[in-house]
Design a protein around this motif. Structure first.
Motif, PDB file in Angstrom:
ATOM      1  N   ASP A 814       0.799  -1.236   0.000  1.00  6.61           N
ATOM      2  CA  ASP A 814       0.000   0.000   0.000  1.00  6.61           C
ATOM      3  C   ASP A 814       0.825   1.277   0.000  1.00  6.61           C
ATOM      4  OD1 ASP A 814      -2.607  -1.119   0.019  1.00  6.61           O
ATOM      5  OD2 ASP A 814      -2.383  -1.620   2.146  1.00  6.61           O
ATOM      6  N   ASP A 815       2.161   1.176  -0.101  1.00  3.85           N
ATOM      7  CA  ASP A 815       2.928   2.425   0.018  1.00  3.85           C
ATOM      8  C   ASP A 815       3.181   3.088  -1.335  1.00  3.85           C
ATOM      9  OD1 ASP A 815       6.485   1.640   0.286  1.00  3.85           O
ATOM     10  OD2 ASP A 815       5.013   1.065  -1.209  1.00  3.85           O
ATOM     11  N   GLY A 816       2.796   2.475  -2.449  1.00  3.68           N
ATOM     12  CA  GLY A 816       2.811   3.147  -3.744  1.00  3.68           C
ATOM     13  C   GLY A 816       4.091   3.042  -4.536  1.00  3.68           C
ATOM     14  N   ARG A 817       5.181   2.583  -3.943  1.00  2.00           N
ATOM     15  CA  ARG A 817       6.445   2.572  -4.684  1.00  2.00           C
ATOM     16  C   ARG A 817       6.399   1.577  -5.846  1.00  2.00           C
ATOM     17  NH1 ARG A 817      10.039   5.343  -1.303  1.00  2.00           N
ATOM     18  NH2 ARG A 817       9.387   5.377   0.877  1.00  2.00           N
ATOM     19  N   ALA A 818       5.814   0.409  -5.604  1.00  4.46           N
ATOM     20  CA  ALA A 818       5.726  -0.584  -6.680  1.00  4.46           C
ATOM     21  C   ALA A 818       4.821  -0.090  -7.806  1.00  4.46           C
ATOM     22  CB  ALA A 818       5.209  -1.913  -6.126  1.00  4.46           C
ATOM     23  N   ALA A 819       3.703   0.558  -7.456  1.00  7.29           N
ATOM     24  CA  ALA A 819       2.781   1.066  -8.479  1.00  7.29           C
ATOM     25  C   ALA A 819       3.431   2.151  -9.323  1.00  7.29           C
ATOM     26  CB  ALA A 819       1.514   1.601  -7.814  1.00  7.29           C
ATOM     27  N   LEU A 820       4.221   3.025  -8.709  1.00  7.98           N
ATOM     28  CA  LEU A 820       4.887   4.081  -9.474  1.00  7.98           C
ATOM     29  C   LEU A 820       5.947   3.495 -10.411  1.00  7.98           C
ATOM     30  CD1 LEU A 820       5.236   6.761  -6.673  1.00  7.98           C
ATOM     31  CD2 LEU A 820       3.775   6.903  -8.684  1.00  7.98           C
ATOM     32  N   ALA A 821       6.681   2.496  -9.949  1.00  6.95           N
ATOM     33  CA  ALA A 821       7.649   1.848 -10.832  1.00  6.95           C
ATOM     34  C   ALA A 821       6.943   1.150 -11.992  1.00  6.95           C
ATOM     35  CB  ALA A 821       8.479   0.843 -10.025  1.00  6.95           C
ATOM     36  N   TYR A 822       5.809   0.535 -11.707  1.00 11.66           N
ATOM     37  CA  TYR A 822       4.997  -0.109 -12.745  1.00 11.66           C
ATOM     38  C   TYR A 822       4.581   0.916 -13.802  1.00 11.66           C
ATOM     39  CZ  TYR A 822       1.092  -2.921 -14.599  1.00 11.66           C
ATOM     40  OH  TYR A 822       0.220  -3.617 -15.406  1.00 11.66           O
ATOM     41  N   ASP A 823       4.137   2.092 -13.362  1.00  9.73           N
ATOM     42  CA  ASP A 823       3.683   3.123 -14.302  1.00  9.73           C
ATOM     43  C   ASP A 823       4.833   3.736 -15.083  1.00  9.73           C
ATOM     44  OD1 ASP A 823       1.120   2.684 -13.559  1.00  9.73           O
ATOM     45  OD2 ASP A 823       0.908   4.461 -12.314  1.00  9.73           O
ATOM     46  N   ALA A 824       6.020   3.825 -14.466  1.00  9.98           N
ATOM     47  CA  ALA A 824       7.175   4.344 -15.207  1.00  9.98           C
ATOM     48  C   ALA A 824       7.493   3.443 -16.399  1.00  9.98           C
ATOM     49  CB  ALA A 824       8.384   4.449 -14.280  1.00  9.98           C
ATOM     50  N   MET A 825       7.436   2.136 -16.194  1.00 12.02           N
ATOM     51  CA  MET A 825       7.641   1.208 -17.304  1.00 12.02           C
ATOM     52  C   MET A 825       6.529   1.336 -18.343  1.00 12.02           C
ATOM     53  SD  MET A 825      10.386  -0.756 -17.238  1.00 12.02           S
ATOM     54  CE  MET A 825       9.898  -2.232 -18.131  1.00 12.02           C
ATOM     55  N   GLN A 826       5.304   1.552 -17.891  1.00 12.06           N
ATOM     56  CA  GLN A 826       4.181   1.693 -18.823  1.00 12.06           C
ATOM     57  C   GLN A 826       4.389   2.892 -19.746  1.00 12.06           C
ATOM     58  OE1 GLN A 826       1.393  -0.167 -19.293  1.00 12.06           O
ATOM     59  NE2 GLN A 826       1.909  -1.692 -17.740  1.00 12.06           N
ATOM     60  N   LEU A 827       4.852   4.020 -19.201  1.00  7.84           N
ATOM     61  CA  LEU A 827       5.090   5.205 -20.035  1.00  7.84           C
ATOM     62  C   LEU A 827       6.187   4.941 -21.061  1.00  7.84           C
ATOM     63  CD1 LEU A 827       4.958   8.412 -17.798  1.00  7.84           C
ATOM     64  CD2 LEU A 827       3.291   7.587 -19.446  1.00  7.84           C
ATOM     65  N   MET A 828       7.287   4.349 -20.615  1.00 11.95           N
ATOM     66  CA  MET A 828       8.392   4.073 -21.539  1.00 11.95           C
ATOM     67  C   MET A 828       7.938   3.123 -22.642  1.00 11.95           C
ATOM     68  SD  MET A 828      11.595   4.953 -21.984  1.00 11.95           S
ATOM     69  CE  MET A 828      12.251   5.420 -20.382  1.00 11.95           C
ATOM     70  N   ALA A 829       7.160   2.081 -22.266  1.00 15.58           N
ATOM     71  CA  ALA A 829       6.696   1.119 -23.259  1.00 15.58           C
ATOM     72  C   ALA A 829       5.718   1.748 -24.243  1.00 15.58           C
ATOM     73  CB  ALA A 829       6.039  -0.072 -22.553  1.00 15.58           C
ATOM     74  N   GLU A 830       4.846   2.617 -23.771  1.00 12.36           N
ATOM     75  CA  GLU A 830       3.886   3.253 -24.668  1.00 12.36           C
ATOM     76  C   GLU A 830       4.601   4.104 -25.714  1.00 12.36           C
ATOM     77  OE1 GLU A 830       0.213   4.321 -26.320  1.00 12.36           O
ATOM     78  OE2 GLU A 830       0.757   2.732 -24.910  1.00 12.36           O
ATOM     79  N   ALA A 831       5.627   4.853 -25.295  1.00 11.53           N
ATOM     80  CA  ALA A 831       6.392   5.659 -26.250  1.00 11.53           C
ATOM     81  C   ALA A 831       7.118   4.764 -27.259  1.00 11.53           C
ATOM     82  CB  ALA A 831       7.390   6.543 -25.505  1.00 11.53           C
ATOM     83  N   ALA A 832       7.662   3.645 -26.790  1.00 10.71           N
ATOM     84  CA  ALA A 832       8.354   2.724 -27.700  1.00 10.71           C
ATOM     85  C   ALA A 832       7.384   2.089 -28.683  1.00 10.71           C
ATOM     86  CB  ALA A 832       9.070   1.641 -26.890  1.00 10.71           C
ATOM     87  N   ASN A 833       6.195   1.709 -28.224  1.00  9.02           N
ATOM     88  CA  ASN A 833       5.215   1.085 -29.115  1.00  9.02           C
ATOM     89  C   ASN A 833       4.722   2.069 -30.170  1.00  9.02           C
ATOM     90  OD1 ASN A 833       5.349  -1.392 -27.792  1.00  9.02           O
ATOM     91  ND2 ASN A 833       3.726  -0.881 -26.357  1.00  9.02           N
ATOM     92  N   ARG A 834       4.563   3.326 -29.799  1.00  9.69           N
ATOM     93  CA  ARG A 834       4.156   4.325 -30.797  1.00  9.69           C
ATOM     94  C   ARG A 834       5.228   4.488 -31.869  1.00  9.69           C
ATOM     95  NH1 ARG A 834       1.148   9.423 -27.814  1.00  9.69           N
ATOM     96  NH2 ARG A 834      -0.495   8.229 -26.778  1.00  9.69           N
ATOM     97  N   ALA A 835       6.480   4.517 -31.433  1.00  6.69           N
ATOM     98  CA  ALA A 835       7.564   4.635 -32.415  1.00  6.69           C
ATOM     99  C   ALA A 835       7.592   3.413 -33.329  1.00  6.69           C
ATOM    100  CB  ALA A 835       8.896   4.792 -31.682  1.00  6.69           C
ATOM    101  N   PHE A 836       7.348   2.235 -32.769  1.00  2.00           N
ATOM    102  CA  PHE A 836       7.369   0.999 -33.559  1.00  2.00           C
ATOM    103  C   PHE A 836       6.240   0.987 -34.585  1.00  2.00           C
ATOM    104  CE2 PHE A 836       6.765  -3.783 -33.720  1.00  2.00           C
ATOM    105  CZ  PHE A 836       7.886  -3.987 -34.520  1.00  2.00           C
TER     106      PHE A 836
END
Length: 920
Positions: A814-836
């Motif tokens: 419940d402290d949010g650190r894992a969720a924020l790391a999860y979302d950081a990967m989501q942003l990077m992946a979304e940008a990579a998928n758009r470029a692809f």
């Protein structure tokens, strides 16, 4: 976008075109004149490429069957038919008013319609030589056809006529009544007022008298004199060569149209229609292959530049495409007395520039102010075709973002204003008669709590290695898939800190949950890549930067060197869970190497050192604004009777050598007001030694030990019992402070209210402070507890996956650190998928472009709305928990938890009486 290829300034030109149409600075539409752009397609298939480029531009402005911006487009057939016979502006002005963007109101082109009526009369071979009176009658008759109200008034004044005197026929007294009263009131007065307004605007206005300037009229200020002057112009142009006359009419109509558009684009705060106009208008021309049509188009571009300069209209973007010919490819001869094309002028305008799309993009972006001379067309070579660009994205300035239409808004404004006085009276009476709310925030909450977790029997090192093992297994899976030719893989580097050496260090360590969140995100993203061939498989290269990121700059340099190696596949970096000077330096090194970075839980504003860094956690400035508002307005100070009230004063404890602590402590002090007292303490006393010989600032004291710090806090709350302690330092020092405050100060047994940042959360959730009944603790977190009804479906799934892999009572759930790391990967992946999807070539530059263009995505920690000039998601959620015996319960949560309006929390407190601070 059809007609463009990668590597020739395409992306740069498209972004510059979008930025010109939808400028970030709204005042640019009235200030920065843009030169017209001529895109030339050469070689085999040039007409087809020019047509596809024009079609791509139109689809950007008209993607879903409705105009996003006001625009007019002329095709080669229309230009060929008009060349030498009629001005192109006639058709442009007419099409500009068709199907205008919703909720922006019709374009009121009063000058243009008047001049159009005059020009069409002049071009009509059947029309007689006009005098001023006949021309005025004709123009007003056309105005009656366009205005139902004026036409109705004219009909009431007599028989429907052509704009001249209405009939007064009728028997006896009826004819006399019409002659004396009805006709003057309903016909002559509106006609006189219409003529007066046109005269004032065209001749007498010092700001808009463009007609007087163009015709060099130095006398005559009445409607009769204006129409006499216009009639002389008609007679003079009819006597000239037809093509020369058409050019003269083009100049007239362009000035009229641009003068109208300059008024329409002025920023307005009162008119609900004008407030929704956030874009420039666009003229698109597809020039034909034949010499006559192409010459007509190019002459139009030249005349446009002169008219825009004369009328000072910066509200239009003009783009023309044409098959290149020797005439259009070569630089045209300069007029006598003019410098040759390509020569620089004193005002910074370059005439007839030729070059690539990148140069044209730079000129569009770099337009600043109103040049003293007319801008010449920018010529740029049009490359070969590629897939079409995305539609023009107007959010968040799009008229669609307004929930009410302008008419409804205008109707409601009167009702709202009328009700304000009575509402003010009711509010004053309520303030006088209502009992103040004295209930304590968090005293009897029915919210879901973050329950007390169980400390794992496994050591922090084992938990850390288990998370790394999950990543290694997933990397092996990616290698197998790529070896079987089932997809494209890229590498994301994770830079994290070392784990604590002892079991107790679990309570303060972010390395394990961050690594777990990245592992969960990698698995989920690769599952999606397995189902969709247009998504990228991701490897994760996790690198340990040591205790408190001591080796972060060194690791950043290694990553920069590795990224430069051909075939490294590195597209970006995630991590940096703490805001420290060493992590700030590492981000600066990666930015210099042009490597995109998405931070996880680091919140300091000063971490933003360049445009290559983004993060998913809210900034210190946002957190401090929410916390200061909470302390200033929330009932958090217990008076010992069970009743609470807001804090009247504050003591800020911070470490001046810690980037995060120093910044958030300073920001809270600024936003809380009432001049909080600040106590500076650096572990080991180093902060005091650094400042020897310097007198302390007013309201600031430095302490050399935890004991001195505890005594100073006790002194402040004794002097004012309604003082909240804002703890901006780290959690490890807070535990030591509580030990000394409870036993070794004069405040033994006294209530202590503390508001702390996210650094206290893990220790608080683990029950570190549960055995101190005199402590009332509020602390921030970036997610709601698992099971909370406000959670999005994505957050619920993430919590379920986390519980399945690591346990439902895990320390960090419940402290949010894992969720924020999860979302950081989501942003990077979304940008990579758009470029692809757009280029089939996933490189760091394309990933950065994807992040710059903006990403809107539902994340586990809230709604992610980044890009378009924003490095942090807009209105990122901030949650304040109250620490209790049964767990920590939410007492404030603000921000965009979901994209749905119901998930955007804008109020907090009892019955939602307080507004949440919003991002600017």
């Amino acid at each position: 976008m059809p007609g463009f290829t990668e590597g020739e300034g395409t992306e740069e030109f498209i972004e510059a075109f979008k930025g010109a149409v939808v400028p970030r600075d709204r005042k640019a539409t009235a200030r920065d004149l843009l030169p017209p752009v001529l895109l030339l397609a050469s070689g085999e298939g040039a007409p087809g490429r020019a047509h596809r480029a024009m079609r791509g531009l139109r689809r950007m402005l008209y993607p879903d069957g409705a105009k996003r911006v006001p625009y007019a487009a002329l095709g080669p057939d229309e230009i060929r038919a008009a060349a030498g016979r009629r001005p192109l502006t006639l058709d442009l002005g007419r099409e500009l008013c068709v199907d205008v963007p919703r909720r922006t109101g019709a374009l009121r082109l009063a000058d243009f319609w008047l001049m159009r009526d005059i020009v069409e009369q002049a071009l009509d071979p059947r029309a007689a030589e006009p005098d001023g009176g006949a021309l005025r009658d004709h123009a007003y008759a056309q105005r009656l056809r366009r205005g139902p109200l004026l036409r109705a008034l004219w009909t009431l004044g007599g028989e429907a006529g052509d704009g001249a005197a209405g009939s007064t026929a009728g028997p006896g007294w009826i004819a006399e009544l019409r002659r004396l009263l009805v006709r003057p009131l309903f016909q002559l007065l509106p006609r006189w007022w219409w003529g007066r307004r046109r005269t004032r605007r065209l001749l007498r206005s010092t700001r808009h008298g463009w007609y007087a300037d163009w015709r060099r009229v130095s006398h005559g200020r009445t409607a009769e004199e204006f129409f006499d002057n216009a009639a002389r112009l008609v007679r003079a142009e009819r006597a000239r060569d037809a093509e020369a006359a058409v050019g003269r009419w083009e100049e007239l109509l362009l000035r009229a149209l641009l003068a109208d558009l300059r008024r329409a684009a002025r920023p307005g705060r009162i008119s609900p229609w004008r407030r929704r106009r956030r874009t420039r208008c666009v003229f698109l021309l597809e020039l034909p292959e034949d010499a006559a049509g192409a010459a007509a188009g190019e002459r139009f571009l030249e005349r446009y530049g002169e008219a825009a300069r004369d009328t000072r209209c910066a509200a239009v973007v003009v783009v023309a495409v044409a098959p290149a010919s020797p005439a259009s490819s070569a630089s045209s001869a300069s007029p006598p007395g003019e410098p040759p094309e390509g020569a620089s002028r004193a005002d910074g305008v370059t005439e007839g520039e030729s070059g690539g799309l990148g140069r044209a993009a730079a000129r569009l972006r770099g337009a600043s102010g109103m040049p003293s001379r007319a801008p010449r067309p920018l010529r740029a070579a049009l490359p070969g075709p590629v897939p079409e660009a995305e539609a023009l994205d107007l959010d968040p300035v799009s008229p669609r973002a307004f929930r009410l239409g302008p008419a409804a808004e205008l109707a409601l404004t009167g009702a709202v204003v009328a009700s304000l006085l009575s509402a003010l009276g009711v509010w004053l009476v309520g303030r006088i008669t209502d009992e103040p709310d004295r209930g304590c925030l968090g005293a009897a909450s029915s919210e879901v709590v973050a329950g007390r977790p169980e400390l794992s029997a496994d050591s922090p090192r084992k938990q850390y290695e288990d998370a790394r093992r999950l990543i290694r297994e997933e990397n092996a899976r990616v290698d197998r898939e790529v070896a079987d030719h089932r997809g494209t893989a890229r590498t994301v580097v994770h830079i994290g800190s070392d784990v604590a050496a002892d079991q107790e260090g679990q309570r303060y360590n972010a390395a394990v949950p961050e690594l777990r969140g990245i592992a969960l995100a990698q698995r989920a993203l690769n599952d999606e890549a397995g189902n969709d061939s247009q998504k990228v498989w991701l490897r994760v290269d996790s690198r340990n930067a040591g205790d408190d990121f001591a080796g972060a700059p060194r690791i950043a340099r290694q990553v920069a060197e590795d990224a430069r190696e051909k075939g490294s596949g590195i597209i970006g970096v995630v991590g940096f869970s703490k805001s420290l000077k060493q992590t700030q330096e590492a981000v600066r090194i990666l930015g210099a190497a042009r490597i995109p970075v998405v931070g996880t839980t680091a919140t300091a504003d000063l971490m933003q050192v360049d445009g290559y860094y983004r993060r998913v956690a809210p900034t210190n400035s946002r957190e401090a604004a929410v916390e200061a508002d909470f302390a200033h307005r929330g009932n958090i100070m217990d008076d010992g009777t069970g009743s609470c009230s807001p804090a009247r004063a504050a003591v800020v404890v911070k470490d001046p050598r810690d980037l995060y602590s120093d910044e958030i402590g300073t920001l809270f002090a600024e936003r809380f007001g009432a001049r909080p007292f600040t106590l500076e303490y650096t572990p080991g006393g180093r902060g005091g030694r650094l400042a020897q010989g310097q007198p302390p600032k007013d309201g600031v004291a430095r302490k050399e030990s935890i004991g001195e710090l505890a005594d100073a806090v006790c002194e402040q709350i004794t002097a004012n019992p309604r003082t909240v302690v804002y703890w901006a330092s780290r959690a490890l020092q807070f535990s030591a402070f509580l030990d000394d405050f409870g036993d070794d100060t004069a405040c033994e047994g006294r209530k202590l209210t503390v508001l702390g940042g996210n650094d206290l959360t893990t220790a608080a959730l683990a029950g570190e402070y549960a055995d101190r009944p005199w402590l009332r603790l509020y602390h921030t977190v970036h997610v709601l507890p698992a099971g909370h009804p406000r959670l999005s479906d994505i957050a619920k799934k993430f919590n379920a996956d986390y519980a399945r892999d690591f346990g439902s009572h895990d320390l960090w759930r419940d402290d949010g650190r894992a969720a924020l790391a999860y979302d950081a990967m989501q942003l990077m992946a979304e940008a990579a998928n758009r470029a692809f999807r757009s280029t089939d070539n996933v490189e760091r530059s394309n990933v950065q472009i994807g992040l710059d263009n903006g990403i809107r995505k539902q994340g586990a920690s809230g709604y992610l709305d980044v890009g378009r000039g924003r490095s942090v998601p807009r209105d990122k959620p901030v949650v304040i928990l109250h620490h209790t015996d049964r767990g920590s319960e939410p007492v404030l949560y603000c921000g965009a938890f979901t994209q749905n309006p119901a998930g955007r929390i804008a109020h907090w407190g009892p019955r939602g009486k307080f507004s949440c601070p919003r991002d600017s």
